[in-house]
Write a protein that holds these residues in place. Structure first.
Motif, PDB file in Angstrom:
ATOM      1  N   LYS A 188     -10.675 -27.981 -19.388  1.00 58.20           N
ATOM      2  CA  LYS A 188      -9.181 -27.895 -19.742  1.00 58.20           C
ATOM      3  C   LYS A 188      -7.841 -26.642 -19.230  1.00 58.20           C
ATOM      4  O   LYS A 188      -6.756 -27.304 -18.761  1.00 58.20           O
ATOM      5  CB  LYS A 188      -9.123 -28.768 -21.224  1.00 58.20           C
ATOM      6  CG  LYS A 188      -8.004 -28.698 -21.668  1.00 58.20           C
ATOM      7  CD  LYS A 188      -8.023 -28.557 -23.185  1.00 58.20           C
ATOM      8  CE  LYS A 188      -9.253 -29.835 -23.821  1.00 58.20           C
ATOM      9  NZ  LYS A 188      -8.340 -30.753 -24.123  1.00 58.20           N
ATOM     10  N   SER A 244      -4.081 -30.758 -21.599  1.00 54.53           N
ATOM     11  CA  SER A 244      -4.972 -32.581 -21.678  1.00 54.53           C
ATOM     12  C   SER A 244      -5.774 -33.073 -20.614  1.00 54.53           C
ATOM     13  O   SER A 244      -6.035 -33.725 -21.559  1.00 54.53           O
ATOM     14  CB  SER A 244      -3.092 -33.124 -20.138  1.00 54.53           C
ATOM     15  OG  SER A 244      -3.556 -34.377 -20.713  1.00 54.53           O
ATOM     16  N   PHE A 245      -5.681 -32.147 -19.508  1.00 58.17           N
ATOM     17  CA  PHE A 245      -6.986 -32.975 -18.902  1.00 58.17           C
ATOM     18  C   PHE A 245      -8.536 -32.098 -18.574  1.00 58.17           C
ATOM     19  O   PHE A 245      -8.879 -30.655 -18.621  1.00 58.17           O
ATOM     20  CB  PHE A 245      -6.963 -33.383 -17.730  1.00 58.17           C
ATOM     21  CG  PHE A 245      -8.209 -33.614 -16.434  1.00 58.17           C
ATOM     22  CD1 PHE A 245      -7.985 -34.731 -16.326  1.00 58.17           C
ATOM     23  CD2 PHE A 245      -8.928 -32.815 -15.985  1.00 58.17           C
ATOM     24  CE1 PHE A 245      -9.561 -35.488 -16.229  1.00 58.17           C
ATOM     25  CE2 PHE A 245      -9.692 -33.279 -15.376  1.00 58.17           C
ATOM     26  CZ  PHE A 245     -10.319 -35.056 -15.225  1.00 58.17           C
ATOM     27  N   PRO A 246      -9.686 -32.987 -19.645  1.00 57.34           N
ATOM     28  CA  PRO A 246      -9.666 -33.902 -20.337  1.00 57.34           C
ATOM     29  C   PRO A 246      -9.784 -33.958 -21.504  1.00 57.34           C
ATOM     30  O   PRO A 246      -9.218 -33.056 -21.998  1.00 57.34           O
ATOM     31  CB  PRO A 246     -11.474 -34.171 -19.751  1.00 57.34           C
ATOM     32  CG  PRO A 246     -11.801 -33.042 -18.798  1.00 57.34           C
ATOM     33  CD  PRO A 246     -10.831 -32.402 -18.816  1.00 57.34           C
ATOM     34  N   SER A 247     -10.059 -35.196 -22.228  1.00 55.85           N
ATOM     35  CA  SER A 247      -9.388 -35.490 -23.619  1.00 55.85           C
ATOM     36  C   SER A 247     -10.857 -34.728 -24.212  1.00 55.85           C
ATOM     37  O   SER A 247     -11.467 -35.558 -23.941  1.00 55.85           O
ATOM     38  CB  SER A 247      -9.040 -36.652 -24.189  1.00 55.85           C
ATOM     39  OG  SER A 247      -9.564 -37.020 -25.109  1.00 55.85           O
ATOM     40  N   ASP A 263      -6.927 -38.664 -18.012  1.00 58.31           N
ATOM     41  CA  ASP A 263      -7.514 -37.663 -19.437  1.00 58.31           C
ATOM     42  C   ASP A 263      -8.722 -38.085 -19.534  1.00 58.31           C
ATOM     43  O   ASP A 263      -9.841 -37.088 -20.385  1.00 58.31           O
ATOM     44  CB  ASP A 263      -6.272 -36.972 -20.492  1.00 58.31           C
ATOM     45  CG  ASP A 263      -5.682 -36.240 -19.476  1.00 58.31           C
ATOM     46  OD1 ASP A 263      -5.805 -36.026 -18.416  1.00 58.31           O
ATOM     47  OD2 ASP A 263      -4.594 -36.184 -20.050  1.00 58.31           O
ATOM     48  N   HIS A 310      -2.461 -37.955 -24.547  1.00 55.79           N
ATOM     49  CA  HIS A 310      -3.563 -38.390 -23.190  1.00 55.79           C
ATOM     50  C   HIS A 310      -3.243 -38.895 -22.316  1.00 55.79           C
ATOM     51  O   HIS A 310      -2.728 -39.783 -22.558  1.00 55.79           O
ATOM     52  CB  HIS A 310      -5.146 -37.507 -23.071  1.00 55.79           C
ATOM     53  CG  HIS A 310      -5.261 -35.775 -24.278  1.00 55.79           C
ATOM     54  ND1 HIS A 310      -5.542 -35.422 -23.151  1.00 55.79           N
ATOM     55  CD2 HIS A 310      -5.894 -36.235 -25.513  1.00 55.79           C
ATOM     56  CE1 HIS A 310      -5.932 -34.327 -24.291  1.00 55.79           C
ATOM     57  NE2 HIS A 310      -6.626 -35.016 -25.180  1.00 55.79           N
TER      58      HIS A 310
END
Length: 211
Positions: free
Chosen positions: A101, A128-131, A176, A172
């Motif tokens: 992230k 945001s990436f990943p959730s 994500d 997200h």
């Protein structure tokens, strides 16, 4: 040596499939976000906010620790280890997710002035990436699925609902959430392999009556 070769032959196609799914999910981001924006309702938004709040990692860890305490009080070592495995899987997923992230620095859907991947960022707007919610809940419930298939399948709607809430609230992108699922599944697989092979004798029939 033979087992290692078989494991490698299994993991390689799975890793390739995961990469293809993740790559394809980026092309779905726009369509999913457009659908979510067209189906916003005040009551649903309030509900999804509660789902997201309860679906974060502290609630999962607390529930697992309470379960471990109950299992310990009941004298069920196996269930105590399963609950502790849930905590461990959540921690592993959280650590992996946090590194990715921060390194990716992807802006959230609501950040319109600077969209995309921006490199290392420590602010939440670009994490945001990943959730994280999806990674944590997937790690917990995927581990439970590996440990107790029927119980895990029955509770499968829980992580799916939590993941959906992150999309509905525009916290997200779709990719994500897909990335979070993959982090969680990986953490669950590694954790349960460690627990089942080193701390549990899976060949011994269950006698605790909790199966």
């Amino acid at each position: 040596m033979v087992k290692r070769g078989r494991g490698l032959r299994l993991w390689l196609p799975l890793a390739l499939l995961a990469a293809l799914v993740l790559f394809g999910s980026f092309y779905c981001d726009g369509a999913v976000e457009a659908w979510m924006s067209r189906h916003q309702h005040a009551g649903m938004t309030a509900f999804m906010k509660r789902v997201s709040w309860w679906g974060d990692w502290p609630a999962h860890v607390l529930a697992a620790l309470l379960g471990a305490a109950v299992a310990f009080a009941c004298g069920s070592r196996r269930w105590m280890m399963i609950f502790l495995a849930l905590v461990m899987a959540c921690a592993v997923a959280g650590a992996i997710n946090r590194v990715i992230k921060i390194s990716a620095g992807r802006s959230r859907p609501l950040v319109k002035e600077d969209v995309g991947f921006n490199g290392p960022r420590f602010t939440s707007r670009y994490n945001s990436f990943p959730s994280g919610h999806t990674a944590a809940t997937t790690a917990v419930f995927a581990t439970l699925l590996l440990a107790r298939r029927r119980i895990g399948l029955a509770l499968l709607p829980v992580p799916l609902l939590i993941a959906f809430s992150r999309l509905y609230l525009s916290a997200h992108h779709f990719s994500d959430v897909v990335g979070g699922f993959m982090v969680g599944i990986f953490a669950a697989g590694v954790t349960w392999h460690f627990i089942s092979t080193r701390m549990l004798d899976t060949r011994v029939p269950r006698r605790d009556g909790l199966g």
